[in-house]
Write an enzyme that holds these catalytic residues in place. Structure first.
Site, short mmCIF file in Angstrom:
data_model
loop_
_atom_site.label_atom_id
_atom_site.label_comp_id
_atom_site.label_asym_id
_atom_site.label_seq_id
_atom_site.Cartn_x
_atom_site.Cartn_y
_atom_site.Cartn_z
N ASP A 64 -4.48 -9.11 7.17
CA ASP A 64 -4.56 -8.36 6.09
C ASP A 64 -3.13 -8.35 5.50
O ASP A 64 -2.81 -9.01 4.49
CB ASP A 64 -4.63 -6.81 6.51
CG ASP A 64 -4.99 -5.80 5.71
OD1 ASP A 64 -3.96 -5.91 4.74
OD2 ASP A 64 -5.80 -4.84 5.53
N HIS A 88 -7.24 -9.57 1.65
CA HIS A 88 -7.68 -8.72 0.44
C HIS A 88 -6.19 -9.17 -0.55
O HIS A 88 -5.19 -9.17 -0.08
CB HIS A 88 -7.87 -7.42 0.55
CG HIS A 88 -6.99 -6.32 1.03
ND1 HIS A 88 -6.37 -5.49 0.31
CD2 HIS A 88 -6.43 -6.20 2.04
CE1 HIS A 88 -5.38 -4.84 0.67
NE2 HIS A 88 -5.59 -5.20 2.11
N GLU A 133 -10.42 -3.44 -1.29
CA GLU A 133 -10.35 -3.15 0.29
C GLU A 133 -9.68 -1.83 0.54
O GLU A 133 -10.02 -0.91 1.30
CB GLU A 133 -9.21 -4.22 1.18
CG GLU A 133 -9.39 -3.96 2.36
CD GLU A 133 -8.15 -3.12 3.07
OE1 GLU A 133 -8.14 -2.93 4.38
OE2 GLU A 133 -7.36 -2.49 1.97
N GLU A 134 -8.52 -1.43 -0.49
CA GLU A 134 -7.73 -0.37 -0.17
C GLU A 134 -8.80 0.98 -0.53
O GLU A 134 -8.52 2.18 -0.30
CB GLU A 134 -6.50 -0.45 -1.31
CG GLU A 134 -5.75 -1.49 -0.91
CD GLU A 134 -4.86 -0.99 0.57
OE1 GLU A 134 -5.26 -0.03 1.10
OE2 GLU A 134 -3.97 -1.93 0.89
N ASP A 183 1.57 -4.94 2.27
CA ASP A 183 0.04 -4.78 2.34
C ASP A 183 -0.81 -4.86 0.81
O ASP A 183 -0.38 -3.91 0.24
CB ASP A 183 -0.08 -3.52 3.07
CG ASP A 183 -1.74 -3.09 3.04
OD1 ASP A 183 -2.60 -4.04 2.78
OD2 ASP A 183 -2.04 -1.75 3.09
N HIS A 218 2.10 1.88 1.43
CA HIS A 218 1.65 2.06 0.40
C HIS A 218 2.42 3.00 -0.50
O HIS A 218 1.97 3.79 -1.43
CB HIS A 218 0.44 3.06 0.80
CG HIS A 218 -0.71 2.37 1.29
ND1 HIS A 218 -1.80 2.88 1.45
CD2 HIS A 218 -1.15 1.16 1.77
CE1 HIS A 218 -2.73 2.15 2.08
NE2 HIS A 218 -2.44 0.84 2.20
#
Length: 815
Positions: free
Chosen positions: A541, A465, A512-513, A475, A638
């Protein structure tokens, strides 16, 4: 036998690099060009950091000075010194953006897209890559003659990925935040599509209008016994200019319910059912209170749903240093772990019930699709929630009274944890509106060329993604940069006449998140095609946060992954990726996998849970799937610190593991795409199933729930003794084996789905609310609920599914 290169060959290769690098220096544009509005979307103002051609120029200057010294280690030492050391300015300039600007020189464009593959690729490591001798047993699924051709293709693939290009692509992708539904995400999607087209892949952008959310106001305050304003921005780190971004100043959960709550706080450890049970034993109720739960040991959505069930008024999640901060080691920028101010953003949504657009549960959000009201959704939270840093959460935790925390609840704070309630009182006031916006998946295809159109139309799906909560350093942009480098390599192989037999599809998903949204909508839209043609889904990912390979996969793909890992050299010279994998104990931080099944001396492969884009293909459609990465300490997940700078300094200095992942991912894809008979091992599946059935049988006896698992066990044992479905035989025999192997995973799904969450159809695996995998979910959940009738019904479904798969595969075994 190992095949290497002579000193003369190595010198010739470095000489080619010198020539290319010298030509590159003549074509570098300084500074980044500002083009007019006739390019693509006409240009628009965006913050742009140093464009990737600066990285290539800097690299090229050093390579010019790197004369032929012979060993591949010399070149890698030059890579380490040559790679750029981050943005030179504290604030980026404002440039008029166009995707082509970053690749403005034709020869630089060729370099980034991988058409000029001089000695800057992973090919410098081929001296340590084992190549099968002519008399060796061919890999599973190949005849002797096709194995020879495949070896040539794989050797060519190994020579193509370039660490320098991976770094340039990564810098480009991460130069600004790109949350789904924003202009930043649209920019990345457009850029990716352009790069994939330049690589020679058939590329389209597919849009869906879905429910997303963004924060308008997030206020959190400790109101007693003292007043402290919380939910503060993450601290600026001088060494990382990316940490100054003002648009990332608010900590928030997507989809969190808006509203205001003021109440006493209670510390609930990880917020699991057993944690609330422990509080009840202490006489502590959370009803009407603000619960404070630390991250890990469960997904934030699972914590929120449990808090709702317990009657909490609001949820605060936080990052405790015991899990991802100073207790683990040095914090960023000195080390990989999170500073006290780092915040783990994320979606709070119950996609373990049904993922995808919350307003179209189970069907694609295409034009004209029926949409339910938000109030009808099963997956949207009903209480406010917000993530805090440890710096903020400790203000609450230090002021809690009440009982001493139970054993194992003490976190990493330099004080004794108590559970409350009070005297700490907290006000949580949120305005986080939900609204429908457009997301963009980018889909690229390399059509298969097999003479049989049915084989050529079969699909090997590669999945990543492109949206991120902040910059997406690990990520997902480590995976996205790797995907783009792999696409360039596949395009180059195609130009050399090495086209795959089956079609390779690369899906770069949006949102996706939020709730695995882009992949889920596309998978639901293309369900019929995928159920008929999809061979496997290989999901990457985040490709790289360290140097230890880790994988989660369906059992039938384990042997393939291990064999491919033997072909890939470890960039640090420790043998092959397989050797390092075997010596270590990698754990997939993104896959929420757990270990289950038979115990062997091979490297461990976890089973699939959820939390990434393989979910729709595996759990809903029954496509064999795998999820893998190079893992390592990663304490900035994140957060604002998950940036290009963190990856460059900590996660993969030199970007060599990005290139290694492109090679590994590519070789695995080409094995599946080119095999005469699909290299899927269902005997391993059967052996694991026997273990799962015995485990659930033991659980049922302990809980005194009578259920007959004998028929299911019998069918699992039939699978466990299946001989390998080799490629030897007539073309008709190969065709029949492929059809059986293509259908076998689908046999393990139930069209009506699991009780209570019918979107999840797989009878062997499903995610828990924690995202961790559970085995035999239909039977296991019925046993846990004490429902004898449901347990028996689910055991019957399982036995019939296993019989169908065993009958199908036994019918095509070699005679």
């Amino acid at each position: 036998m190992q095949v290497g290169h002579s000193a003369a060959q190595r010198g010739e290769r470095v000489g080619e690099a010198d020539g290319l690098a010298a030509r590159l220096l003549g074509h570098v544009d300084h500074p980044a060009r500002v083009r007019g509005g006739d390019e693509l979307d006409g240009g628009r103002d965006l913050d742009v950091l140093e464009p990737p051609h600066r990285a290539l120029e800097h690299h090229a200057r050093v390579v010019v000075g790197a004369r032929a010294r012979g060993a591949h280690q010399d070149l890698f030492r030059h890579f380490d010194r040559s790679l750029p050391r981050g943005p030179e300015r504290s604030r980026p300039p404002r440039l008029r953006y166009n995707p082509r600007d970053a690749f403005s020189s034709p020869e630089l464009r060729t370099q980034i897209m991988g058409r000029a593959r001089a000695a800057v690729g992973l090919g410098v490591l081929l001296a340590v890559v084992p190549v099968r001798a002519a008399d060796e047993t061919p890999p599973l699924g190949f005849t002797v003659s096709s194995a020879r051709r495949q070896a040539e293709v794989e050797e060519a693939m190994l020579g193509l990925p370039s660490p320098a290009r991976c770094e340039a692509l990564h810098a480009q992708l991460t130069r600004a935040p790109h949350v789904a539904g924003t202009e930043g995400s649209q920019r990345v999607a457009e850029e990716i599509a352009w790069i994939l087209r330049q690589s020679g892949l058939q590329t389209e952008t597919v849009s869906y209008d879905v429910l997303l959310s963004w924060p308008r106001r997030v206020d959190v305050e400790l109101v007693s016994p003292r007043r402290v304003r919380l939910a503060r921005p993450e601290a600026v780190i001088p060494e990382d200019p990316f940490s100054r971004e003002p648009s990332l100043s608010v900590p928030w959960h997507a989809y969190a319910k808006s509203g205001e709550v003021t109440a006493e706080a209670v510390y609930v450890n990880y917020g699991r059912p057993e944690d609330y049970a422990a509080l009840a034993r202490l006489g502590v109720s959370v009803r009407g209170r603000v619960v404070v739960a630390r991250h890990f040991n469960g997904y934030r959505g699972g914590k929120s749903l449990e808090a709702e069930r317990q009657g909490a008024a609001a949820l605060i999640t936080y990052s405790d240093p015991a899990e991802d901060g100073y207790v683990q080691g040095d914090v960023y920028p000195k080390g990989p772990w999170g500073p006290d101010s780092h915040v783990q953003r994320g979606a709070n949504v119950y996609d373990f019930i049904v993922p995808g657009d919350p307003l179209t549960p189970g069907w694609a959000s295409v034009a004209g699709a029926r949409r339910i009201a938000e109030s009808e959704s099963q997956v949207l939270p009903k209480i406010p929630s917000v993530p805090l840093s440890f710096r903020d959460a400790r203000e609450i935790l230090e002021t809690l009274g009440g009982p001493l925390r139970p054993d194992q609840w003490q976190g990493g704070g330099p004080f004794t944890y108590h559970v409350g309630p009070g005297p700490a009182r907290v006000r949580v006031s949120l305005d986080i509106p939900r609204e429908v916006r457009t997301i963009r998946d980018v889909i690229a295809r390399l059509p298969g060329v097999d003479s049989d159109p049915d084989v050529a139309g079969q699909i090997v799906l590669l999945s990543n993604h492109h949206d991120a909560w902040t910059y997406g350093g690990v990520d997902p942009s480590s995976g996205t940069a790797t995907a783009l480098e792999l696409a360039a390599a596949l395009g180059e192989l195609s130009r050399r006449g090495m086209r795959p037999r089956r079609t390779i599809v690369l899906g770069l998903w949006d949102a996706e998140e939020f709730t695995l949204t882009g992949s889920t909508e596309w998978g639901e839209e293309h369900e019929a095609e995928l159920r008929e043609r999809a061979v496997a889904c290989l999901n990457v990912d985040a490709s790289t946060s360290g140097d230890r390979f880790a994988a989660s996969a369906v059992p039938s793909l384990r042997a393939l992954l291990r064999d491919v890992a033997r072909r890939i050299p470890d960039p640090k010279g420790r043998g092959s990726v397989y050797d390092v994998w075997l010596a270590g104990a990698g754990a997939n931080v993104r896959g929420y996998g757990v270990r289950a099944g038979e115990a062997t001396d091979e490297p461990k492969v976890s089973i699939l849970g959820s939390g990434s884009d393989y979910t729709v293909f595996f759990n809903h459609l029954g496509v064999p799937s795998a999820d893998f990465l190079f893992d390592g300490p990663y304490g900035v997940y994140h957060s604002i610190y998950d940036s290009h700078e963190w990856v460059r300094r900590i996660g993969d200095p030199g970007f060599r593991y990005h290139a290694a992942m492109a090679a590994l991912w590519g070789v695995a894809a080409l094995r599946l795409a080119n095999a005469d008979v699909l290299p899927l091992d269902y005997a391993a599946y059967g052996r694991d199933l026997v273990v799962y059935i015995d485990d659930v049988d033991t659980l049922a006896r302990m809980r005194q729930v009578p259920v007959d698992l004998g028929p299911a066990r019998e069918q699992a044992r039939r699978l466990a003794v299946l001989p390998a479905l080799t490629a030897e035989g007539t073309p008709e025999e190969q065709r029949r084996r492929n059809q059986a192997l293509l259908a076998a995973e689908r046999d393990l799904t139930l069209p009506e789905g699991l009780p209570g969450r019918p979107w999840f159809r797989h009878l062997v695996y499903a995610p828990l609310p924690s995202y961790a995998a559970e085995t035999l979910p239909g039977v296991r959940e019925a046993v846990m609920d004490g429902d004898v009738a449901r347990a028996s019904a689910q055991a019957g479904h399982l036995a019939r599914a296993l019989r169908q798969a065993a009958d199908r595969l036994e019918g095509v075994r070699p005679r």
